[in-house]
Write a protein that holds these residues in place. Structure first.
Motif, mmCIF file in Angstrom:
data_model
loop_
_atom_site.group_PDB
_atom_site.id
_atom_site.type_symbol
_atom_site.label_atom_id
_atom_site.label_comp_id
_atom_site.label_asym_id
_atom_site.label_seq_id
_atom_site.Cartn_x
_atom_site.Cartn_y
_atom_site.Cartn_z
ATOM 1 N N VAL A 90 13.740 4.864 -18.460
ATOM 2 C CA VAL A 90 13.259 5.395 -17.189
ATOM 3 C C VAL A 90 12.406 4.348 -16.492
ATOM 4 N N ARG A 91 12.662 4.167 -15.216
ATOM 5 C CA ARG A 91 11.798 3.312 -14.393
ATOM 6 C C ARG A 91 11.263 4.144 -13.226
ATOM 7 N N GLN A 92 9.956 4.237 -13.154
ATOM 8 C CA GLN A 92 9.308 4.935 -12.047
ATOM 9 C C GLN A 92 8.889 3.911 -10.999
ATOM 10 N N THR A 93 9.135 4.230 -9.731
ATOM 11 C CA THR A 93 8.765 3.333 -8.640
ATOM 12 C C THR A 93 8.072 4.120 -7.549
ATOM 13 N N VAL A 94 6.916 3.622 -7.123
ATOM 14 C CA VAL A 94 6.144 4.273 -6.064
ATOM 15 C C VAL A 94 5.900 3.270 -4.944
ATOM 16 N N THR A 95 6.267 3.658 -3.734
ATOM 17 C CA THR A 95 6.004 2.844 -2.542
ATOM 18 C C THR A 95 4.896 3.524 -1.752
ATOM 19 N N TYR A 96 3.869 2.757 -1.378
ATOM 20 C CA TYR A 96 2.699 3.378 -0.756
ATOM 21 C C TYR A 96 2.048 2.429 0.243
ATOM 22 N N PRO A 222 -8.891 12.032 13.592
ATOM 23 C CA PRO A 222 -9.136 10.659 13.135
ATOM 24 C C PRO A 222 -7.946 9.744 13.418
ATOM 25 N N VAL A 223 -8.243 8.482 13.614
ATOM 26 C CA VAL A 223 -7.220 7.453 13.809
ATOM 27 C C VAL A 223 -7.269 6.512 12.599
ATOM 28 N N TYR A 224 -6.108 6.270 12.008
ATOM 29 C CA TYR A 224 -6.055 5.455 10.794
ATOM 30 C C TYR A 224 -5.275 4.169 11.041
ATOM 31 N N GLU A 225 -5.670 3.138 10.304
ATOM 32 C CA GLU A 225 -4.925 1.879 10.297
ATOM 33 C C GLU A 225 -4.344 1.694 8.900
ATOM 34 N N TYR A 226 -3.017 1.491 8.832
ATOM 35 C CA TYR A 226 -2.320 1.428 7.544
ATOM 36 C C TYR A 226 -1.982 -0.013 7.180
ATOM 37 N N SER A 227 -1.986 -0.281 5.893
ATOM 38 C CA SER A 227 -1.586 -1.590 5.399
ATOM 39 C C SER A 227 -0.064 -1.677 5.361
ATOM 40 N N ALA A 228 0.429 -2.859 5.052
ATOM 41 C CA ALA A 228 1.865 -2.999 4.816
ATOM 42 C C ALA A 228 2.240 -2.249 3.538
ATOM 43 N N ALA A 229 3.493 -1.842 3.464
ATOM 44 C CA ALA A 229 3.954 -1.080 2.307
ATOM 45 C C ALA A 229 3.878 -1.925 1.036
ATOM 46 N N LYS A 230 3.464 -1.291 -0.041
ATOM 47 C CA LYS A 230 3.391 -1.946 -1.344
ATOM 48 C C LYS A 230 4.173 -1.117 -2.356
ATOM 49 N N THR A 231 4.640 -1.776 -3.404
ATOM 50 C CA THR A 231 5.456 -1.092 -4.411
ATOM 51 C C THR A 231 4.929 -1.415 -5.804
ATOM 52 N N VAL A 232 4.866 -0.375 -6.644
ATOM 53 C CA VAL A 232 4.480 -0.552 -8.031
ATOM 54 C C VAL A 232 5.496 0.192 -8.897
ATOM 55 N N SER A 233 5.860 -0.397 -10.034
ATOM 56 C CA SER A 233 6.879 0.190 -10.905
ATOM 57 C C SER A 233 6.404 0.195 -12.353
ATOM 58 N N LYS A 234 7.005 1.073 -13.144
ATOM 59 C CA LYS A 234 6.699 1.135 -14.570
ATOM 60 C C LYS A 234 7.951 1.596 -15.304
ATOM 61 N N SER A 235 8.320 0.860 -16.370
ATOM 62 C CA SER A 235 9.495 1.208 -17.179
ATOM 63 C C SER A 235 9.048 1.726 -18.538
ATOM 64 N N GLN A 236 9.839 2.633 -19.099
ATOM 65 C CA GLN A 236 9.495 3.209 -20.386
ATOM 66 C C GLN A 236 10.736 3.819 -21.043
ATOM 67 N N LYS A 237 10.622 4.154 -22.304
ATOM 68 C CA LYS A 237 11.615 4.956 -23.006
ATOM 69 C C LYS A 237 11.131 6.407 -22.992
ATOM 70 N N LEU A 238 12.023 7.327 -22.665
ATOM 71 C CA LEU A 238 11.682 8.744 -22.640
ATOM 72 C C LEU A 238 12.588 9.488 -23.610
ATOM 73 N N THR A 239 11.965 10.233 -24.514
ATOM 74 C CA THR A 239 12.719 11.032 -25.467
ATOM 75 C C THR A 239 12.571 12.507 -25.124
#
Length: 336
Positions: A90-96, A222-239
């Motif tokens: 399993v690889r989890q990927t989050v874009t934020y 409120p008015v917000y200023e957003y950063s550029a998109a970033k991505t973080v991932s994590k791989s694992q074995k799932l049983t």
């Protein structure tokens, strides 16, 4: 005589104690967590989603899974996936994006600017019938209508008029002018019932009168200023583990092992025999019906499946399996 030699060392030691730890890392914006080993009921599945925690100043745009079992891709770029017993990669990927508040603003819709007019909705609040005929008077409360929740109109007004019974079949309509004789008309669609009592309370009245608006706004947004998109991932074995198979029912694997087929020339079955199927699914099943077609005798048998709300149906032709079905009984060809 040793004291002066010790002073520099003591000074260094004191500095090491009181100095802040500059190398400590700031908390991560998004931390992906490990999905733990899970146990499900026999032949059941569980829905898995990306597992993560985020900081308060983080907006997650996408969180997806890629799941591989052996060489088979079970899911790719999926927000969730159902998995049964097995071991998966399993690889989890989050874009934020992170954000900071830069100010506030209150927008003013052009079509509802101060001094503009808008339509009004009126609803009957009371009815006073005449004692001698099928007519009377009504009072309706009118309020300006706005599709923008930030705008309200404080100048509500009451409209009073007369109503009469229509010439056709017991329906009543309101028709008249306000008591102030402002020259505007207030009417309503026909309404069944008697022109008395509270039966007309709440009836909608339409008018050609417009209202001068008074703007009121909610708290500034409120008015917000957003950063550029970033991505973080994590791989694992799932049983994913499964509880022990219950007795007297057929599992998914056992169902898949049933061989079926039918001769195109004779129509006879070419798959497993009835006794073989009973051995594979751990129960003899129940005969649903038999019928004949030429030299072929057909028999439909239903077997208990280990999954809830699921049956296993087999069509035998001359004693050998010709076709099979697994799923809800209501959708089985044997049921229809």
């Amino acid at each position: 005589m040793r004291l002066p030699a010790l002073l520099p060392a003591l000074a260094v030691g004191a500095a090491l104690v009181v100095a802040p730890v500059a190398s400590a890392q700031a908390a991560a914006s998004v931390t992906i967590q490990t999905i733990p080993t899970t146990t499900v009921k026999f032949d059941a599945t569980k829905t898995f989603k990306p597992k993560y925690v985020k900081a308060k100043n983080v907006k997650v745009d996408k969180a997806v899974l890629r799941v591989v079992r052996g060489t088979t891709v079970v899911a790719d770029d999926a927000p969730s996936v159902k998995l049964g017993k097995g071991t998966y990669s399993v690889r989890q990927t989050v874009t934020y994006r992170t954000f900071t508040q830069t100010g506030t603003k209150t927008s003013e819709p052009a079509d509802l600017a101060e001094g503009a007019t808008t339509s009004a909705d009126c609803y009957v609040t009371s009815v006073t019938p005449n004692e001698v005929d099928d007519s009377g008077t009504f009072v309706a409360k009118c309020e300006a209508r706005s599709s923008d929740e930030r705008v309200s109109y404080a100048n509500a007004f009451n409209a009073s008029g007369t109503y009469v019974r229509s010439s056709g079949g017991g329906q009543v309509y309101f028709d008249g002018f306000t008591s102030e004789d402002d020259g505007h008309r207030y009417t309503t669609e026909s309404s069944d019932g008697s022109p008395s009592g509270a039966s007309f309370t709440g009836v909608k009245v339409t008018t050609d009168r417009v209202v001068n608006g008074t703007r009121t706004f909610a708290e500034p947004q409120p008015v917000y200023e957003y950063s550029a998109a970033k991505t973080v991932s994590k791989s694992q074995k799932l049983t994913v583990k499964s509880l022990k198979e219950p007795k007297g029912c057929g599992s998914i694997a056992e169902y898949r092992s049933i061989k079926v087929g039918q001769s195109s020339s004779t129509g006879a079955g070419t798959g497993d025999k009835i006794a073989t199927v009973a051995s594979k699914v751990d129960n003899r099943g129940k005969r649903l019906g038999t019928f004949g077609s030429g030299s072929v005798t057909y028999e439909i048998r239903r077997y208990k499946a280990c999954s809830a709300d699921t049956v296993i149906d087999l069509l035998f032709a001359n004693g050998k399996a010709a076709d099979k079905y697994r799923g809800p009984a209501s959708k089985s060809p044997a049921t229809s």
